[in-house]
Design an enzyme around this catalytic site. Sequence first.
Site, PDB file in Angstrom:
ATOM      1  N   GLY A 108      54.391  63.235  40.161  1.00  0.00           N
ATOM      2  CA  GLY A 108      53.189  62.491  39.788  1.00  0.00           C
ATOM      3  C   GLY A 108      53.440  61.300  38.881  1.00  0.00           C
ATOM      4  CG  MET A 161      56.686  64.473  49.413  1.00  0.00           C
ATOM      5  SD  MET A 161      57.097  62.723  49.735  1.00  0.00           S
ATOM      6  CE  MET A 161      58.724  62.916  50.423  1.00  0.00           C
ATOM      7  NE  ARG A 162      52.099  70.172  53.680  1.00  0.00           N
ATOM      8  CZ  ARG A 162      52.970  70.920  54.342  1.00  0.00           C
ATOM      9  NH1 ARG A 162      53.238  70.700  55.593  1.00  0.00           N
ATOM     10  NH2 ARG A 162      53.549  71.938  53.731  1.00  0.00           N
ATOM     11  CG  LEU A 183      48.427  63.023  56.219  1.00  0.00           C
ATOM     12  CD1 LEU A 183      47.849  61.951  55.307  1.00  0.00           C
ATOM     13  CD2 LEU A 183      47.708  64.359  55.991  1.00  0.00           C
ATOM     14  CG  ASN A 242      52.756  56.385  51.817  1.00  0.00           C
ATOM     15  OD1 ASN A 242      52.781  57.211  50.894  1.00  0.00           O
ATOM     16  ND2 ASN A 242      53.790  56.214  52.632  1.00  0.00           N
ATOM     17  CG  HIS A 245      58.273  54.649  52.623  1.00  0.00           C
ATOM     18  ND1 HIS A 245      58.387  55.996  52.908  1.00  0.00           N
ATOM     19  CD2 HIS A 245      59.384  54.053  53.130  1.00  0.00           C
ATOM     20  CE1 HIS A 245      59.521  56.198  53.582  1.00  0.00           C
ATOM     21  NE2 HIS A 245      60.142  55.038  53.724  1.00  0.00           N
ATOM     22  CB  SER A 287      56.896  49.103  51.482  1.00  0.00           C
ATOM     23  OG  SER A 287      58.153  48.556  51.774  1.00  0.00           O
ATOM     24  CB  THR A 331      48.486  53.044  61.046  1.00  0.00           C
ATOM     25  OG1 THR A 331      49.911  52.941  61.083  1.00  0.00           O
ATOM     26  CG2 THR A 331      47.892  51.816  60.381  1.00  0.00           C
ATOM     27  CG  LEU A 346      56.331  59.081  59.136  1.00  0.00           C
ATOM     28  CD1 LEU A 346      55.352  59.747  58.178  1.00  0.00           C
ATOM     29  CD2 LEU A 346      57.505  60.007  59.431  1.00  0.00           C
ATOM     30  CG  ASP A 347      56.793  56.390  56.142  1.00  0.00           C
ATOM     31  OD1 ASP A 347      55.786  56.612  55.456  1.00  0.00           O
ATOM     32  OD2 ASP A 347      57.798  57.124  56.131  1.00  0.00           O
ATOM     33  CD  GLU A 367      58.840  54.328  44.189  1.00  0.00           C
ATOM     34  OE1 GLU A 367      57.829  55.020  44.370  1.00  0.00           O
ATOM     35  OE2 GLU A 367      59.982  54.733  44.471  1.00  0.00           O
TER      36      GLU A 367
HETATM   37  C1  GAR Z   1      58.139  58.096  45.018  1.00  0.00           C
HETATM   38  O1  GAR Z   1      59.452  57.601  44.924  1.00  0.00           O
HETATM   39  C2  GAR Z   1      57.493  57.643  46.306  1.00  0.00           C
HETATM   40  O2  GAR Z   1      57.883  56.365  46.700  1.00  0.00           O
HETATM   41  C3  GAR Z   1      58.017  58.679  47.260  1.00  0.00           C
HETATM   42  O3  GAR Z   1      57.955  59.889  46.559  1.00  0.00           O
HETATM   43  C4  GAR Z   1      58.163  59.620  45.181  1.00  0.00           C
HETATM   44  C5  GAR Z   1      57.060  60.293  44.402  1.00  0.00           C
HETATM   45  O4  GAR Z   1      57.361  60.284  43.039  1.00  0.00           O
HETATM   46  N1  GAR Z   1      57.222  58.744  48.467  1.00  0.00           N
HETATM   47  C6  GAR Z   1      57.718  59.047  49.653  1.00  0.00           C
HETATM   48  O5  GAR Z   1      58.890  59.309  49.827  1.00  0.00           O
HETATM   49  C7  GAR Z   1      56.712  59.056  50.775  1.00  0.00           C
HETATM   50  N2  GAR Z   1      57.356  59.066  52.032  1.00  0.00           N
HETATM   51  P1  GAR Z   1      56.236  60.671  41.976  1.00  0.00           P
HETATM   52  O6  GAR Z   1      55.683  62.038  42.374  1.00  0.00           O
HETATM   53  O7  GAR Z   1      56.982  60.735  40.667  1.00  0.00           O
HETATM   54  O8  GAR Z   1      55.189  59.611  41.996  1.00  0.00           O
END
Ligand code: GAR
Length: 229
Positions: A13, A90-91, A93, A107, A109, A136, A141, A144-145, A174
């Site tokens: 989070g 991480m699912r 959809l 999202n 990524h 990104s 949509t 996926l990604d 990020e």
């Molecule tokens: C982040 O690095 C995000 O970009 C990635 O999960 C991490 C979540 O970290 N998302 C993906 O890989 C989605 N495919 P957080 O829980 O500390 O925000």
Amino acid sequence: MSARLVVLLSGRGTNFTALQQAIEGGWLKADIRAAISDRDAAGLALAEDLGMDTVRVDRRRHPDRSSFESSLATAVAGYAPDWIVLAGFMRVLSPGFVEQFSGRMINIHPSLLPKYRGLETHARALAAGDSEHGASVHFVTPELDGGPVISQVRLPVLAGDDPERLADRLLPLEHRLLPATMALLTTTPVELRHEQILFDNQPLVEPLLLGRDLDDHGRRTGRNHVQPG
Ligand code: GAR
């Protein structure tokens, strides 16, 4: 007016926290109505500590994906969000779920899409010998990604980087990209039309690059910014 957000997360989070800090900082005019997870995520506990609504829609408590997604959709829709933000959700959809919230779900990524959809993005960038990596923010949509990319942040790959080190250096970026993008989305009329992003009815020709086309508070800057008519 404050935008209503629902955040979907599965992990630590930290991106959720970055959004909340931007809101508390007063420059992201939004309100996180709920944090929703598919598991017992640390990020949900953070939201709970802030006194926020949290919902856990556990996949394992549902017999199949379709009933899981139906519960998830009901939970999300119950908050009538303007935006649904996937922050480490991480699912995968299904198209049916995604279409229900089309144009309102984004999202973050950890790659420079369209490179490295899916998992292990840092390791894959290193294995390919890339000199740059990044993150990104894109519209979700059914692919996926694969949805149109709104914004990106880049960083150089350094000698001696391993996947963990690269991920650690990317994460703070990020945390700037996601709130800046949400600030933009909540202050500028935006539409997703036939896989094309329109800001103020102007098509976005390439992703906005943080630090070049977009500042940390979500204001558009630089050469990519065409003032509408
Ligand atoms: C982040 O690095 C995000 O970009 C990635 O999960 C991490 C979540 O970290 N998302 C993906 O890989 C989605 N495919 P957080 O829980 O500390 O925000």
